[in-house]
Scaffold this active site. Structure first.
Site, PDB file in Angstrom:
ATOM      1  N   GLU A 173     -29.614  -1.813  23.941  1.00 49.68           N
ATOM      2  CA  GLU A 173     -30.167  -2.666  24.990  1.00 49.68           C
ATOM      3  C   GLU A 173     -30.040  -1.939  26.324  1.00 49.68           C
ATOM      4  O   GLU A 173     -28.939  -1.590  26.754  1.00 49.68           O
ATOM      5  CB  GLU A 173     -29.435  -4.004  25.048  1.00 49.68           C
ATOM      6  N   ASP A 222     -24.475 -12.493  33.905  1.00 49.53           N
ATOM      7  CA  ASP A 222     -23.589 -11.348  33.729  1.00 49.53           C
ATOM      8  C   ASP A 222     -22.255 -11.545  34.431  1.00 49.53           C
ATOM      9  O   ASP A 222     -22.184 -12.069  35.543  1.00 49.53           O
ATOM     10  CB  ASP A 222     -24.258 -10.067  34.256  1.00 49.53           C
TER      11      ASP A 222
END
Length: 255
Positions: free
Chosen positions: A45, A56
């Site tokens: 990824e 995140d």
């Protein structure tokens, strides 16, 4: 057949690694991808850095900030990986937020992904219904798999809808909250893994958030097809640089 679907057919538990494009240094992107494949990673990824990465945790946020300061952009990422398929055969997925893709032009972004050999996208802030109604045909036009996230709080109805419009794998977030490494999973996560595993979804699940070592990789893949590591790998790059990528992968796979 899309490389993601080919990989999902393999009779093994899959390890996917996330890293931020342009980190630690601006031109590390392709080298990290090549070293991850050589080390035995099944899927990669590529994080497209964004200034407001809502899902995140601090580790990936800091890497995104540094990558942006280094000069990473969507245009530069596509330039860097223009020839990546000359040396890399594993599935490549771009993970990023909708805003930069919309600024680029979503169809133009998808077309560029196809051109350089990207197999799929993970867009955490892409609403499922909006994708289905407005963008699914575009993704299919360019042969891209769109990967949706589910969490322990996602309703069964929504999970089954996501499963019905997906054609790759479902990203099973291990717990509520942002990304970040854990040393092990507790009973809550184990119950959640069991519940999703017992739903008999048509798309396999790959677990992300909190995978950091062999123990958590093994726990996560007990019922799921694979696991994704992000924050722990970013921390490894930050501390050790790009020369010891194989050491990290060997640790996770217990080689």
């Amino acid at each position: 057949m899309n490389r993601i679907n080919q990989k999902l057919q393999e009779d093994k538990k899959l390890l996917s690694i996330y890293f931020t494009a342009g980190y630690p240094s601006l031109h590390d992107t392709v080298g990290v991808i090549e070293d991850l494949e050589k080390s035995g990673v099944d899927m990669i990824e590529i994080g497209l850095p964004f200034s407001d990465p809502l899902a995140d945790g601090p580790t990936i946020q800091e890497s995104s900030t540094q990558a942006l300061e280094n000069g990473m952009t969507s245009e530069l990422l596509f330039e860097q990986i223009a020839d990546v398929r000359d040396t890399v055969s594993v599935p490549l997925i771009i993970m990023g937020y909708l805003n930069p893709m919309m600024q680029y032009g979503l169809e133009a972004f998808c077309a560029k992904c196809k051109e350089v050999g990207i197999d799929g996208l993970i867009i955490p802030d892409m609403p499922v219904q909006v994708y289905h109604e407005q963008y699914q045909a575009t993704f299919e036009k360019y042969g891209l798999i769109n990967v949706f996230l589910i969490t322990p709080q996602t309703s069964e109805e929504r999970i089954r809808f996501i499963d019905s419009i997906s054609n790759g794998f479902i990203y099973m977030v291990s717990s509520a909250g942002t990304t970040g490494a854990k040393s092990s999973f507790g009973n809550t996560q184990e119950t959640y893994f069991d519940r999703i595993g017992n739903m008999n979804l048509k798309n396999p699940q790959i677990v992300g958030f909190g995978i950091s070592n062999h123990e958590t990789f093994t726990q996560a893949t007990n019922k799921a097809k694979g696991a994704i590591i992000g924050s722990a790998f970013i921390k490894h790059l930050t501390k050790n640089g790009t020369e010891t990528i194989k050491d990290f992968v060997d640790m996770v796979l217990d080689k």
